[in-house]
Design a protein around this motif. Structure first.
Motif, PDB file in Angstrom:
ATOM      1  N   SER A   1      -4.261  10.771   0.407  1.00 49.93           N
ATOM      2  CA  SER A   1      -3.605  10.498  -0.888  1.00 49.93           C
ATOM      3  C   SER A   1      -4.275   9.322  -1.585  1.00 49.93           C
ATOM      4  CB  SER A   1      -2.128  10.167  -0.650  1.00 49.93           C
ATOM      5  OG  SER A   1      -2.042   8.891  -0.065  1.00 49.93           O
TER       6      SER A   1
ATOM      7  N   ASP B   1      -6.670  14.545  -5.457  1.00 45.51           N
ATOM      8  CA  ASP B   1      -5.801  14.449  -6.626  1.00 45.51           C
ATOM      9  C   ASP B   1      -6.626  15.014  -7.770  1.00 45.51           C
ATOM     10  OD1 ASP B   1      -3.572  14.047  -8.149  1.00 45.51           O
ATOM     11  OD2 ASP B   1      -3.224  12.026  -7.404  1.00 45.51           O
TER      12      ASP B   1
ATOM     13  N   GLY C   1       3.171  12.589   4.367  1.00 47.20           N
ATOM     14  CA  GLY C   1       2.409  13.666   5.017  1.00 47.20           C
ATOM     15  C   GLY C   1       3.339  14.655   5.706  1.00 47.20           C
TER      16      GLY C   1
ATOM     17  N   ARG D   1       6.310  15.268   4.795  1.00 40.75           N
ATOM     18  CA  ARG D   1       6.968  16.026   3.711  1.00 40.75           C
ATOM     19  C   ARG D   1       6.070  17.168   3.233  1.00 40.75           C
ATOM     20  NH1 ARG D   1       9.736  13.517  -1.740  1.00 40.75           N
ATOM     21  NH2 ARG D   1       9.904  15.504  -2.829  1.00 40.75           N
ATOM     22  N   LEU D   2       4.760  16.894   3.185  1.00 40.17           N
ATOM     23  CA  LEU D   2       3.815  17.937   2.742  1.00 40.17           C
ATOM     24  C   LEU D   2       3.707  19.068   3.764  1.00 40.17           C
ATOM     25  CD1 LEU D   2       2.017  18.126   0.112  1.00 40.17           C
ATOM     26  CD2 LEU D   2       3.303  16.027   0.420  1.00 40.17           C
TER      27      LEU D   2
ATOM     28  N   GLY E   1      -2.652   6.859  -2.650  1.00 37.61           N
ATOM     29  CA  GLY E   1      -1.989   5.673  -2.119  1.00 37.61           C
ATOM     30  C   GLY E   1      -2.699   5.146  -0.877  1.00 37.61           C
TER      31      GLY E   1
ATOM     32  N   GLU F   1       6.802  20.984   2.871  1.00 37.44           N
ATOM     33  CA  GLU F   1       6.717  21.648   1.552  1.00 37.44           C
ATOM     34  C   GLU F   1       5.727  22.812   1.555  1.00 37.44           C
ATOM     35  OE1 GLU F   1       8.111  20.884  -1.498  1.00 37.44           O
ATOM     36  OE2 GLU F   1       9.117  18.980  -1.036  1.00 37.44           O
TER      37      GLU F   1
ATOM     38  N   THR G   1      -1.895  12.451   5.254  1.00 36.71           N
ATOM     39  CA  THR G   1      -1.078  11.717   4.273  1.00 36.71           C
ATOM     40  C   THR G   1      -0.468  12.687   3.257  1.00 36.71           C
ATOM     41  OG1 THR G   1      -2.837  11.267   2.670  1.00 36.71           O
ATOM     42  CG2 THR G   1      -2.684   9.764   4.551  1.00 36.71           C
TER      43      THR G   1
ATOM     44  N   ALA H   1      -0.901  13.934   0.368  1.00 35.31           N
ATOM     45  CA  ALA H   1      -1.588  14.631  -0.728  1.00 35.31           C
ATOM     46  C   ALA H   1      -1.498  16.127  -0.454  1.00 35.31           C
ATOM     47  CB  ALA H   1      -3.051  14.193  -0.812  1.00 35.31           C
TER      48      ALA H   1
END
Ligand SMILES: Cc1cc2nc3c(=O)[nH]c(=O)nc-3n(C[C@H](O)[C@H](O)[C@H](O)COP(=O)(O)O)c2cc1C
Length: 211
Positions: free
Chosen positions: A104, A140, A46, A48-49, A106, A52, A14, A16
């Motif tokens: 995450s 987090d 996920g 996107r992470l 969420g 990134e 996910t 995070a």
């Protein structure tokens, strides 16, 4: 639960921070002779992470495992997160264990409250209802009251809450040392203890004498 051979494991990834943890988990599962199949589900965040933090993008989802591992993947198949009708969405399909790494706040909230509107949350929900092993590698910092309440709810429903908190007693020298030890502890939770894992055996006698 089947024997320790032919294990089927679901890995949820996910949005995070900590894509490197998912990468290490997949590498160790791929290399583990006890594991027959890994079902990988990555949320949109996920993905996107992965981009990134690891620079991994994949237009073709089927190519994602080999891009994450850096070599062809033999036992990891990708299931679309929107496909709530996939095999792992049903308790009749025998998944031995599921790890959400990183998890995450969420997705933690969805799992803790039984909101199964994507495949990661639905397969986690199935693990809980079928009394199978579910490990949530929550990340987090700091946690708010809602996060903490959701962790308690998920733990009370049967999940293992394993926050991404590294250990230092094995004298890590590299990020890989930190990541490997943490992921080995996670895999230990699902009955796949790893040879690479450092095991604390007490303070050596010589050090005790110096103190
Ligand atoms: C670079 C980046 C880092 C993030 N890190 C975290 C994090 O460590 N923990 C967290 O709960 N959310 C984090 N988020 C926010 C989640 O991605 C966001 O809440 C998302 O909706 C979670 O969706 P998912 O649970 O479907 O993956 C981050 C987002 C981005 C873009």
């Amino acid at each position: 639960m089947s024997d320790t051979q032919n294990q089927i494991v679901t890995v949820g990834v996910t949005g995070a921070s900590g894509a490197i943890l998912a990468q290490k988990t997949l590498a160790l599962l791929e290399a583990d002779a006890r594991v027959a199949r890994v079902h990988l589900v990555v949320t949109e965040a996920g993905q996107r992470l992965f981009a990134e933090e690891l620079g991994i993008t994949s237009g073709d989802a089927k190519q994602l495992p080999s891009r994450v591992l850096g070599h062809p993947a033999g036992k990891i198949d990708v299931l679309p997160n929107k496909d709530v009708g996939a095999s792992i969405a049903s308790g009749s399909y025998a998944v031995d264990a599921m790890v959400v790494i990183p998890c995450s706040m969420g997705t933690l909230g969805a799992i803790a409250n039984g909101i199964s509107d994507d495949l990661v949350a639905r397969s986690a929900d199935v693990m809980l209802k079928e009394n199978r092993k579910l490990v949530l590698c929550v990340r987090d910092s700091p946690f708010n009251r809602v996060h903490l309440g959701n962790m308690l709810s998920a733990q009370q429903a049967g999940a293992v809450i394993m926050p991404v908190v590294p250990a230092f007693y094995h004298h890590p020298k590299t990020i890989d040392d930190l990541v490997t030890q943490y992921v080995c502890r996670v895999l230990g939770q699902i009955g796949l203890a790893q040879d690479k894992m450092y095991r604390w055996m007490g303070t050596p006698a010589a050090k005790k004498a110096e103190a």
